[in-house]
Design a protein around this motif. Structure first.
Motif, PDB file in Angstrom:
ATOM      1  N   MET A 411     -45.808 -29.750 -67.460  1.00 38.32           N
ATOM      2  CA  MET A 411     -44.881 -29.169 -68.436  1.00 38.32           C
ATOM      3  C   MET A 411     -44.484 -27.748 -68.044  1.00 38.32           C
ATOM      4  O   MET A 411     -43.292 -27.413 -68.028  1.00 38.32           O
ATOM      5  CB  MET A 411     -45.525 -29.158 -69.822  1.00 38.32           C
ATOM      6  CG  MET A 411     -44.601 -28.580 -70.902  1.00 38.32           C
ATOM      7  SD  MET A 411     -45.378 -28.426 -72.523  1.00 38.32           S
ATOM      8  CE  MET A 411     -46.525 -27.079 -72.229  1.00 38.32           C
ATOM      9  N   SER A 412     -45.456 -26.907 -67.710  1.00 43.98           N
ATOM     10  CA  SER A 412     -45.144 -25.516 -67.394  1.00 43.98           C
ATOM     11  C   SER A 412     -44.309 -25.381 -66.136  1.00 43.98           C
ATOM     12  O   SER A 412     -43.523 -24.436 -66.002  1.00 43.98           O
ATOM     13  CB  SER A 412     -46.443 -24.713 -67.244  1.00 43.98           C
ATOM     14  OG  SER A 412     -47.212 -25.207 -66.163  1.00 43.98           O
ATOM     15  N   GLY A 413     -44.442 -26.327 -65.192  1.00 46.86           N
ATOM     16  CA  GLY A 413     -43.704 -26.244 -63.941  1.00 46.86           C
ATOM     17  C   GLY A 413     -42.338 -26.875 -63.951  1.00 46.86           C
ATOM     18  O   GLY A 413     -41.558 -26.692 -63.009  1.00 46.86           O
ATOM     19  N   ASN A 414     -41.994 -27.599 -65.024  1.00 46.62           N
ATOM     20  CA  ASN A 414     -40.746 -28.360 -65.012  1.00 46.62           C
ATOM     21  C   ASN A 414     -39.838 -28.111 -66.204  1.00 46.62           C
ATOM     22  O   ASN A 414     -38.790 -28.750 -66.307  1.00 46.62           O
ATOM     23  CB  ASN A 414     -41.064 -29.861 -64.945  1.00 46.62           C
ATOM     24  CG  ASN A 414     -41.656 -30.259 -63.611  1.00 46.62           C
ATOM     25  OD1 ASN A 414     -41.016 -30.155 -62.577  1.00 46.62           O
ATOM     26  ND2 ASN A 414     -42.894 -30.713 -63.631  1.00 46.62           N
ATOM     27  N   ILE A 415     -40.206 -27.202 -67.083  1.00 47.00           N
ATOM     28  CA  ILE A 415     -39.379 -26.886 -68.251  1.00 47.00           C
ATOM     29  C   ILE A 415     -38.903 -25.450 -68.109  1.00 47.00           C
ATOM     30  O   ILE A 415     -39.705 -24.513 -68.110  1.00 47.00           O
ATOM     31  CB  ILE A 415     -40.151 -27.058 -69.569  1.00 47.00           C
ATOM     32  CG1 ILE A 415     -40.803 -28.444 -69.640  1.00 47.00           C
ATOM     33  CG2 ILE A 415     -39.224 -26.822 -70.751  1.00 47.00           C
ATOM     34  CD1 ILE A 415     -39.823 -29.583 -69.628  1.00 47.00           C
ATOM     35  N   GLY A 416     -37.600 -25.250 -67.979  1.00 47.58           N
ATOM     36  CA  GLY A 416     -37.025 -23.929 -67.862  1.00 47.58           C
ATOM     37  C   GLY A 416     -36.331 -23.510 -69.143  1.00 47.58           C
ATOM     38  O   GLY A 416     -35.849 -24.348 -69.918  1.00 47.58           O
ATOM     39  N   GLY A 417     -36.250 -22.193 -69.374  1.00 48.18           N
ATOM     40  CA  GLY A 417     -35.621 -21.678 -70.591  1.00 48.18           C
ATOM     41  C   GLY A 417     -36.655 -21.431 -71.665  1.00 48.18           C
ATOM     42  O   GLY A 417     -37.443 -22.327 -72.003  1.00 48.18           O
ATOM     43  N   ARG A 418     -36.692 -20.215 -72.209  1.00 48.48           N
ATOM     44  CA  ARG A 418     -37.752 -19.840 -73.141  1.00 48.48           C
ATOM     45  C   ARG A 418     -37.766 -20.714 -74.387  1.00 48.48           C
ATOM     46  O   ARG A 418     -38.817 -21.152 -74.846  1.00 48.48           O
ATOM     47  CB  ARG A 418     -37.591 -18.364 -73.525  1.00 48.48           C
ATOM     48  CG  ARG A 418     -37.769 -17.393 -72.374  1.00 48.48           C
ATOM     49  CD  ARG A 418     -39.157 -17.502 -71.769  1.00 48.48           C
ATOM     50  NE  ARG A 418     -40.193 -17.223 -72.760  1.00 48.48           N
ATOM     51  CZ  ARG A 418     -40.558 -16.000 -73.109  1.00 48.48           C
ATOM     52  NH1 ARG A 418     -40.000 -14.948 -72.546  1.00 48.48           N
ATOM     53  NH2 ARG A 418     -41.502 -15.811 -74.013  1.00 48.48           N
ATOM     54  N   THR A 419     -36.585 -20.984 -74.963  1.00 51.00           N
ATOM     55  CA  THR A 419     -36.549 -21.778 -76.183  1.00 51.00           C
ATOM     56  C   THR A 419     -36.927 -23.223 -75.899  1.00 51.00           C
ATOM     57  O   THR A 419     -37.671 -23.845 -76.659  1.00 51.00           O
ATOM     58  CB  THR A 419     -35.160 -21.712 -76.834  1.00 51.00           C
ATOM     59  OG1 THR A 419     -34.863 -20.355 -77.136  1.00 51.00           O
ATOM     60  CG2 THR A 419     -35.118 -22.536 -78.105  1.00 51.00           C
ATOM     61  N   LYS A 420     -36.430 -23.761 -74.787  1.00 51.98           N
ATOM     62  CA  LYS A 420     -36.781 -25.129 -74.426  1.00 51.98           C
ATOM     63  C   LYS A 420     -38.280 -25.245 -74.181  1.00 51.98           C
ATOM     64  O   LYS A 420     -38.912 -26.230 -74.577  1.00 51.98           O
ATOM     65  CB  LYS A 420     -36.007 -25.573 -73.181  1.00 51.98           C
ATOM     66  CG  LYS A 420     -36.234 -27.039 -72.820  1.00 51.98           C
ATOM     67  CD  LYS A 420     -35.374 -27.470 -71.646  1.00 51.98           C
ATOM     68  CE  LYS A 420     -35.618 -28.942 -71.311  1.00 51.98           C
ATOM     69  NZ  LYS A 420     -34.787 -29.399 -70.177  1.00 51.98           N
ATOM     70  N   GLN A 421     -38.873 -24.231 -73.558  1.00 48.79           N
ATOM     71  CA  GLN A 421     -40.315 -24.228 -73.342  1.00 48.79           C
ATOM     72  C   GLN A 421     -41.063 -24.213 -74.666  1.00 48.79           C
ATOM     73  O   GLN A 421     -42.070 -24.921 -74.835  1.00 48.79           O
ATOM     74  CB  GLN A 421     -40.706 -23.005 -72.509  1.00 48.79           C
ATOM     75  CG  GLN A 421     -40.264 -23.066 -71.060  1.00 48.79           C
ATOM     76  CD  GLN A 421     -40.492 -21.737 -70.338  1.00 48.79           C
ATOM     77  OE1 GLN A 421     -40.810 -20.727 -70.959  1.00 48.79           O
ATOM     78  NE2 GLN A 421     -40.317 -21.745 -69.033  1.00 48.79           N
ATOM     79  N   ALA A 422     -40.577 -23.401 -75.616  1.00 41.92           N
ATOM     80  CA  ALA A 422     -41.242 -23.308 -76.912  1.00 41.92           C
ATOM     81  C   ALA A 422     -41.191 -24.639 -77.651  1.00 41.92           C
ATOM     82  O   ALA A 422     -42.188 -25.086 -78.239  1.00 41.92           O
ATOM     83  CB  ALA A 422     -40.597 -22.210 -77.751  1.00 41.92           C
ATOM     84  N   VAL A 423     -40.014 -25.288 -77.621  1.00 42.37           N
ATOM     85  CA  VAL A 423     -39.872 -26.576 -78.293  1.00 42.37           C
ATOM     86  C   VAL A 423     -40.752 -27.631 -77.626  1.00 42.37           C
ATOM     87  O   VAL A 423     -41.452 -28.401 -78.289  1.00 42.37           O
ATOM     88  CB  VAL A 423     -38.399 -27.025 -78.292  1.00 42.37           C
ATOM     89  CG1 VAL A 423     -38.257 -28.441 -78.838  1.00 42.37           C
ATOM     90  CG2 VAL A 423     -37.551 -26.061 -79.116  1.00 42.37           C
ATOM     91  N   ALA A 424     -40.746 -27.657 -76.292  1.00 42.05           N
ATOM     92  CA  ALA A 424     -41.536 -28.643 -75.562  1.00 42.05           C
ATOM     93  C   ALA A 424     -43.030 -28.458 -75.819  1.00 42.05           C
ATOM     94  O   ALA A 424     -43.750 -29.439 -76.068  1.00 42.05           O
ATOM     95  CB  ALA A 424     -41.237 -28.549 -74.065  1.00 42.05           C
ATOM     96  N   SER A 425     -43.510 -27.215 -75.762  1.00 42.72           N
ATOM     97  CA  SER A 425     -44.933 -26.976 -75.985  1.00 42.72           C
ATOM     98  C   SER A 425     -45.336 -27.321 -77.418  1.00 42.72           C
ATOM     99  O   SER A 425     -46.445 -27.819 -77.653  1.00 42.72           O
ATOM    100  CB  SER A 425     -45.282 -25.521 -75.672  1.00 42.72           C
ATOM    101  OG  SER A 425     -44.568 -24.634 -76.510  1.00 42.72           O
ATOM    102  N   SER A 426     -44.435 -27.092 -78.371  1.00 44.89           N
ATOM    103  CA  SER A 426     -44.720 -27.460 -79.762  1.00 44.89           C
ATOM    104  C   SER A 426     -44.840 -28.976 -79.907  1.00 44.89           C
ATOM    105  O   SER A 426     -45.740 -29.475 -80.595  1.00 44.89           O
ATOM    106  CB  SER A 426     -43.623 -26.939 -80.691  1.00 44.89           C
ATOM    107  OG  SER A 426     -43.567 -25.532 -80.661  1.00 44.89           O
ATOM    108  N   LEU A 427     -43.944 -29.708 -79.241  1.00 46.32           N
ATOM    109  CA  LEU A 427     -43.999 -31.168 -79.307  1.00 46.32           C
ATOM    110  C   LEU A 427     -45.280 -31.703 -78.658  1.00 46.32           C
ATOM    111  O   LEU A 427     -45.894 -32.644 -79.163  1.00 46.32           O
ATOM    112  CB  LEU A 427     -42.772 -31.761 -78.610  1.00 46.32           C
ATOM    113  CG  LEU A 427     -41.420 -31.542 -79.302  1.00 46.32           C
ATOM    114  CD1 LEU A 427     -40.278 -32.032 -78.411  1.00 46.32           C
ATOM    115  CD2 LEU A 427     -41.384 -32.266 -80.648  1.00 46.32           C
TER     116      LEU A 427
END
Length: 524
Positions: A411-427
């Motif tokens: 996840m940390s290596g393949n998700i770019g963009g701060r908001t997209k990272q926040a949404v992905a980590s929350s999910l």
């Protein structure tokens, strides 16, 4: 920033800051900068350029932080206290509290429901309150709650204290890595996860010792909860006294070191404090892309499928081992070996991932022992001749920590963009909590003590996980082909770590998502 610079140059920097200079040269009113942080930098730096931190100074600062940090021990206390119910399960708590049906399973499920519901409010409180004080209060509070478990006489009382335990314990996750650089956080998070194994070792020893107490006024399980609760309460008071709220408030360090500690995490771009909730970051930065990205949902699904068996085995492992024919005392000692195996899986996965730059392939491989062990549970009958084989099969199902860490790395290596990272980590967090909440419910009381139907469900879940890992790897390989082809490059399926490319990284700080950034390369 960290670079080669003599320590005497840094000393000269701090001498220069004693000169009378206007603090207004630091942008105290810059958009998005916390006012207290801006004032700290203005007062300490006097508007000069940020100091350059050489590697020797960086190592010294890191060691100072290690000595002051309490999070690894706090994670250990969290996992041990949360898992105490598993050790108590064969000490008589089910009989003394008159638990029947799925009531025992709900004692684990309610913890994760509480974590799921309270995680966002506790994040907001961490943002508004002094972090160390709030953390210390919560640790002391869950110690009190854990000790109060000893006085519970029925299911209702146990559900109340277990729910409160989940509420107070969920503070650990967001309060963890503020002091460390992004490169250091991987090892720190790995150390946190390893506490899942270490608590099995220590918990097994404690339970083994308490099991030898006879004819006491308290039952063994009551002694266990009271002892661990009191220890945790004292630890919470120690955290209140020992841990600084942030680098800018760490008066236990010199003013020079406090500034350097703040500077060393500048490149994280995640901040060290901000008490303002910025709604625009959640609304205007295209969070919908995370919801439409197949890779994000694959990572979320892996988090769920990995957590579901973990939640069930975490609550029922000692019950399962006694069903294999081991005595109560033997089961506690076997928990020590179980903890060692969990840590061996985790650290070997971390090492191999770094050594061979493979994440999803290793996640696939580390899922296979879980499948093999579960098949043995389903096919081999319990007897004096088979209990050792069944024990080995049980140990094979302990690779969940390795898969979890590898999945987070994906996840940390393949998700770019701060908001997209926040949404992905929350999910991913939601999937983890839901999986752990559902896991104990798969173990139906009527199916005990072997719980065949539960292990059939585990086989299905592992199958879904393996297929998802395989498809995700193909998907990321395909995305690299498309990105290189779009740039007129050789359309290779290799990941960013396997192929040397002449990439300028000119969009590195543009806060683009991985899809928007043409130079982004996926790793797998």
């Amino acid at each position: 920033m960290i670079d080669e610079m003599a320590p005497e140059d840094n000393h000269k920097y701090f001498e220069d800051t004693q000169l009378e200079q206007s603090p207004t040269t630091f942008e105290t009113n810059a958009k998005g900068v916390d006012a207290e942080v801006a004032q700290f930098f203005a007062e300490k730096s006097h508007g000069l350029e940020p100091p350059v931190i050489d590697e020797k100074t960086n190592a010294r600062l890191r060691w100072l932080i290690h000595k002051r940090s309490v999070m690894v021990i706090t994670y250990f206390a969290q996992t041990l206290d949360k898992g105490t119910i598993n050790f108590a399960s064969i000490m008589g708590i089910r009989e003394d509290a008159h638990l029947h049906g799925q009531q025992y399973a709900w004692l684990t499920t309610c913890v994760y429901i509480a974590i799921l519901l309270w995680e966002f409010p506790t994040n907001r409180l961490l943002q508004r309150l002094p972090i160390a004080k709030y953390l210390g209060f919560n640790i002391a509070a869950w110690g009190v709650v854990l000790a109060c478990t000893a006085v519970c006489k029925n299911f209702t009382g146990l559900v109340i204290v277990r729910t409160l335990l989940g509420i107070f314990e969920c503070v650990c996750q967001p309060a963890s890595t503020m002091w460390y650089t992004r490169e250091e956080q991987a090892l720190v998070i790995g150390a946190f996860y390893s506490m899942n194994g270490f608590q099995q070792c220590v918990g097994g020893l404690i339970a083994y010792g308490i099991a030898h107490v006879h004819h006491a006024q308290l039952k063994n399980w009551q002694i266990l909860f009271t002892l661990l609760g009191c220890i945790t309460f004292v630890w919470g008071l120690f955290v209140l006294w020992w841990l600084p709220d942030s680098p800018i408030h760490a008066k236990c360090f010199t003013p020079e070191d406090r500034l350097l500690m703040a500077e060393r995490v500048r490149k994280n771009d995640t901040g060290i404090q901000n008490k303002e909730f910025k709604m625009y970051q959640e609304v205007t930065s295209r969070p919908d892309e995370a919801l439409k990205d197949w890779a994000v949902w694959a990572i979320v699904l892996i988090s769920f499928t990995n957590a579901l068996p973990t939640g069930g085995l975490g609550a029922f492992s000692n019950i399962i081992l006694t069903a294999f024919g081991f005595t109560q005392l033997q089961t506690y000692l076997l928990a020590i070996a179980q903890g060692v195996i969990i840590m061996a899986f985790l650290f070997s996965a971390a090492y191999l991932s770094k050594r061979y730059n493979q994440r999803l392939l290793l996640a696939f491989i580390y899922t296979l022992p879980n499948v093999a062990g579960t098949i043995v549970f389903l096919c081999v009958q319990t007897s004096a001749k088979t209990k050792v084989g069944l024990l080995i099969a049980f140990y094979c199902t302990q690779g969940f920590g390795a898969v979890a860490v590898l999945n987070l790395a994906v996840m940390s290596g393949n998700i770019g963009g701060r908001t997209k990272q926040a949404v992905a980590s929350s999910l991913v967090f939601i999937a983890w909590a839901v999986g752990n909440a559902i896991g104990p419910q798969v173990f139906q009381d009527k199916d005990g003590p072997r719980y065949v139907k539960a292990f059939v469900a585990h086989i299905i879940v592992y199958g879904v996980q393996l297929v998802t890992i395989f498809l995700l790897r193909l998907h990321l390989m395909r995305q690299n082909v498309l990105k290189r082809r779009k740039q007129g490059l050789i359309a290779s399926k290799k990941s960013a770590e396997e192929m040397e490319e002449d990439i300028t990284h000119k969009h590195a700080f543009d806060d683009l998502t991985d899809k928007e950034n043409p130079e982004f390369r996926y790793v797998y």
